[in-house]
Design an enzyme around this catalytic site. Structure first.
Site, PDB file in Angstrom:
ATOM      1  N   SER A 175      24.484  23.843  30.269  1.00 39.62           N
ATOM      2  CA  SER A 175      23.204  25.069  29.918  1.00 39.62           C
ATOM      3  C   SER A 175      22.159  25.081  30.942  1.00 39.62           C
ATOM      4  CB  SER A 175      22.603  24.403  28.628  1.00 39.62           C
ATOM      5  OG  SER A 175      23.452  24.509  27.679  1.00 39.62           O
TER       6      SER A 175
ATOM      7  N   LYS B 214      21.566  18.068  16.348  1.00 35.15           N
ATOM      8  CA  LYS B 214      21.499  19.393  15.634  1.00 35.15           C
ATOM      9  C   LYS B 214      21.193  19.397  14.221  1.00 35.15           C
ATOM     10  CE  LYS B 214      24.750  22.129  18.566  1.00 35.15           C
ATOM     11  NZ  LYS B 214      25.965  22.890  18.636  1.00 35.15           N
TER      12      LYS B 214
ATOM     13  N   ASN C 108      20.612  24.923  16.730  1.00 33.37           N
ATOM     14  CA  ASN C 108      20.938  24.734  18.195  1.00 33.37           C
ATOM     15  C   ASN C 108      19.753  25.381  18.832  1.00 33.37           C
ATOM     16  OD1 ASN C 108      21.494  27.441  18.137  1.00 33.37           O
ATOM     17  ND2 ASN C 108      23.095  27.246  19.634  1.00 33.37           N
TER      18      ASN C 108
ATOM     19  N   ASP D  89      25.006  29.651  17.434  1.00 30.66           N
ATOM     20  CA  ASP D  89      26.618  29.301  17.784  1.00 30.66           C
ATOM     21  C   ASP D  89      27.228  30.412  16.869  1.00 30.66           C
ATOM     22  OD1 ASP D  89      26.134  27.040  19.367  1.00 30.66           O
ATOM     23  OD2 ASP D  89      26.021  25.615  17.620  1.00 30.66           O
TER      24      ASP D  89
ATOM     25  N   GLY E  89      39.571  21.955  11.161  1.00 31.85           N
ATOM     26  CA  GLY E  89      38.249  20.753  11.155  1.00 31.85           C
ATOM     27  C   GLY E  89      37.194  21.080   9.981  1.00 31.85           C
TER      28      GLY E  89
ATOM     29  N   GLY F  50      30.478  19.855  12.078  1.00 31.08           N
ATOM     30  CA  GLY F  50      29.387  20.706  12.240  1.00 31.08           C
ATOM     31  C   GLY F  50      29.817  21.996  12.986  1.00 31.08           C
ATOM     32  N   ALA F  51      30.773  21.952  13.790  1.00 32.92           N
ATOM     33  CA  ALA F  51      31.338  23.394  14.410  1.00 32.92           C
ATOM     34  C   ALA F  51      32.080  24.025  13.553  1.00 32.92           C
ATOM     35  CB  ALA F  51      32.138  22.873  15.864  1.00 32.92           C
TER      36      ALA F  51
ATOM     37  N   TYR G   8      36.008  24.562  25.493  1.00 31.33           N
ATOM     38  CA  TYR G   8      36.022  25.191  26.702  1.00 31.33           C
ATOM     39  C   TYR G   8      36.484  24.406  27.860  1.00 31.33           C
ATOM     40  CZ  TYR G   8      31.416  23.030  26.823  1.00 31.33           C
ATOM     41  OH  TYR G   8      30.359  22.240  26.937  1.00 31.33           O
TER      42      TYR G   8
ATOM     43  N   GLY H  13      36.936  28.778  24.362  1.00 38.00           N
ATOM     44  CA  GLY H  13      35.463  28.541  23.896  1.00 38.00           C
ATOM     45  C   GLY H  13      34.422  29.058  24.998  1.00 38.00           C
TER      46      GLY H  13
HETATM   47  P1  ATR Z   1      31.559  18.701  15.544  1.00 37.63           P
HETATM   48  O1  ATR Z   1      30.137  18.574  15.359  1.00 37.63           O
HETATM   49  O2  ATR Z   1      31.807  18.910  16.925  1.00 37.63           O
HETATM   50  O3  ATR Z   1      32.224  19.528  14.593  1.00 37.63           O
HETATM   51  P2  ATR Z   1      32.338  16.473  14.016  1.00 37.63           P
HETATM   52  O4  ATR Z   1      31.455  16.710  13.119  1.00 37.63           O
HETATM   53  O5  ATR Z   1      32.375  15.068  14.445  1.00 37.63           O
HETATM   54  O6  ATR Z   1      31.939  17.341  15.379  1.00 37.63           O
HETATM   55  O7  ATR Z   1      33.547  16.787  13.646  1.00 37.63           O
HETATM   56  C1  ATR Z   1      34.892  16.532  14.326  1.00 37.63           C
HETATM   57  C2  ATR Z   1      36.175  17.430  13.621  1.00 37.63           C
HETATM   58  O8  ATR Z   1      37.323  17.108  14.355  1.00 37.63           O
HETATM   59  C3  ATR Z   1      36.431  16.753  12.095  1.00 37.63           C
HETATM   60  O9  ATR Z   1      36.670  17.743  11.540  1.00 37.63           O
HETATM   61  C4  ATR Z   1      37.431  15.612  12.376  1.00 37.63           C
HETATM   62  O10 ATR Z   1      38.180  15.279  11.447  1.00 37.63           O
HETATM   63  P3  ATR Z   1      37.675  14.216  10.340  1.00 37.63           P
HETATM   64  O11 ATR Z   1      36.886  14.826   9.467  1.00 37.63           O
HETATM   65  O12 ATR Z   1      38.962  13.989   9.635  1.00 37.63           O
HETATM   66  O13 ATR Z   1      37.304  13.122  11.197  1.00 37.63           O
HETATM   67  C5  ATR Z   1      38.179  16.553  13.597  1.00 37.63           C
HETATM   68  N1  ATR Z   1      38.909  15.211  14.419  1.00 37.63           N
HETATM   69  C6  ATR Z   1      38.397  14.724  15.192  1.00 37.63           C
HETATM   70  N2  ATR Z   1      39.662  13.974  15.757  1.00 37.63           N
HETATM   71  C7  ATR Z   1      40.564  13.967  15.087  1.00 37.63           C
HETATM   72  C8  ATR Z   1      41.917  13.714  15.361  1.00 37.63           C
HETATM   73  N3  ATR Z   1      42.424  12.865  16.029  1.00 37.63           N
HETATM   74  N4  ATR Z   1      42.764  14.295  14.310  1.00 37.63           N
HETATM   75  C9  ATR Z   1      42.437  15.195  13.488  1.00 37.63           C
HETATM   76  N5  ATR Z   1      41.265  15.873  13.394  1.00 37.63           N
HETATM   77  C10 ATR Z   1      40.354  15.256  14.187  1.00 37.63           C
END
Ligand code: ATR
Length: 289
Positions: free
Chosen positions: A24, A73, A94, A109, A134, A137-138, A234, A255
């Site tokens: 940033s 966040k 953000n 975002d 997923g 948060g994202a 990204y 990204g």
């Molecule tokens: P962010 O804010 O970047 O979204 P986060 O809240 O930690 O970060 O979320 C990470 C996401 O990636 C979650 O959906 C997580 O799945 P879980 O809810 O089951 O933890 C997913 N994720 C991370 N590592 C993973 C893996 N090895 N296989 C599948 N999903 C994964």
């Protein structure tokens, strides 16, 4: 880059922990130079235990605006005076705007994601059915952006931990009034749900540097031409997920543009001027070359 800081220079910045790898400062200071405004953008490493103090320093130090990144966040929301509807719906801030002594929390975002698809993926009209991988948060921001579009009929949220997908869907359905469907992210479900999805977005951290040989999708048969496949990661610029989708004829979007557009939107909110998103994207691309 020549920096000329004086008594009238406006201060912007980003808070996070860690912050040393943030891109940033680079993209914002490049944009500031291009815009010819008297401002500077500084990274602040703020540990979680100092978050409240950091936020209460914004007004006394006359900092005009801050970006907020991991891990603050969500936590930051309770220290702000007002939240925009988007920030409330997504449950994450953000961007903080110091609006004449009132701290407003916004979320750019969502805008960044939409602009990334539009500019980098040529997606003007979203497809009727979208799958999001997923439920963190994202994913929440992406699910919100997708389900707010009139043309979208169904948003499927697939997550390794099914209960988190259920929670996200329940909370967002109230806000958007759209059909959101929670699903587990096992191979069989992905094989069934992804092929009929016109847009598939990876909003997990799977495939992000240094885990570059992983993909959230195991069976590449799910991809085909006519689909748009987006990864909000990204680094690397082309994840394994995108590479495999591309090899099956799908259009792919990475990204980096999302990062540039969310930043440009924040800078516009702080300055009241159009920020040059293309310049910001160019310096990011240069960095990765
Ligand atoms: P962010 O804010 O970047 O979204 P986060 O809240 O930690 O970060 O979320 C990470 C996401 O990636 C979650 O959906 C997580 O799945 P879980 O809810 O089951 O933890 C997913 N994720 C991370 N590592 C993973 C893996 N090895 N296989 C599948 N999903 C994964």
């Amino acid at each position: 880059m020549k920096i000329n800081i004086n008594g009238k220079t406006s201060v912007f910045g980003v808070i996070g922990d860690p912050i040393e790898h943030s891109l940033s400062p680079l993209m914002h200071n490049s944009a500031i130079a291009m815009m010819g405004i008297d401002a500077v953008y500084i990274p602040f490493n703020v540990k979680p235990q100092f978050l409240e103090n950091a936020i209460s320093s914004i007004i006394p130090l006359n900092i005009k605006g801050l970006n907020v990144t991991v891990p603050h966040k969500t936590e930051v929301m309770k220290y702000l005076d007002r939240l925009t509807d988007v920030a409330k719906a997504v449950g994450a801030v953000n961007t903080i705007i110091n609006d004449d002594g009132a701290l407003i929390g916004d979320n750019t975002d969502v805008y960044g994601f939409e602009m990334c698809l539009k500019k980098d993926g040529d997606v003007e009209i979203f497809p009727e059915r979208i799958s999001i991988l997923g439920a963190g948060g994202a994913a929440r921001g992406v699910a919100y952006a997708c389900s707010m579009r009139d043309e979208v009929r169904e948003v499927i949220v697939l997550n390794r931990t099914f209960s988190k997908a259920e929670k996200l869907v329940e909370e967002l359905s109230h806000v958007t009034g759209k059909t959101l469907v929670p699903m587990p992210a096992d191979k069989e479900t992905l094989n069934r749900m992804l092929p009929p999805s016109g847009l598939v977005v990876n909003a997990t951290s799977v495939g992000m540097y240094p885990d570059i040989s992983s993909s959230p999708v195991l069976d590449t048969d799910v991809f085909h031409d006519g689909q748009v496949i987006c990864d909000i990661i990204y680094n690397p610029l082309e994840t394994k997920f995108l590479r495999e989708a591309s090899s099956r004829g799908a259009r792919t979007v990475g990204g980096l543009a999302m990062l540039a557009y969310q930043g440009a939107r924040s800078l516009s909110l702080w300055t009241g001027e159009d920020a040059p998103a293309n310049v910001m994207l160019d310096v990011l691309r240069e960095k990765f070359r």
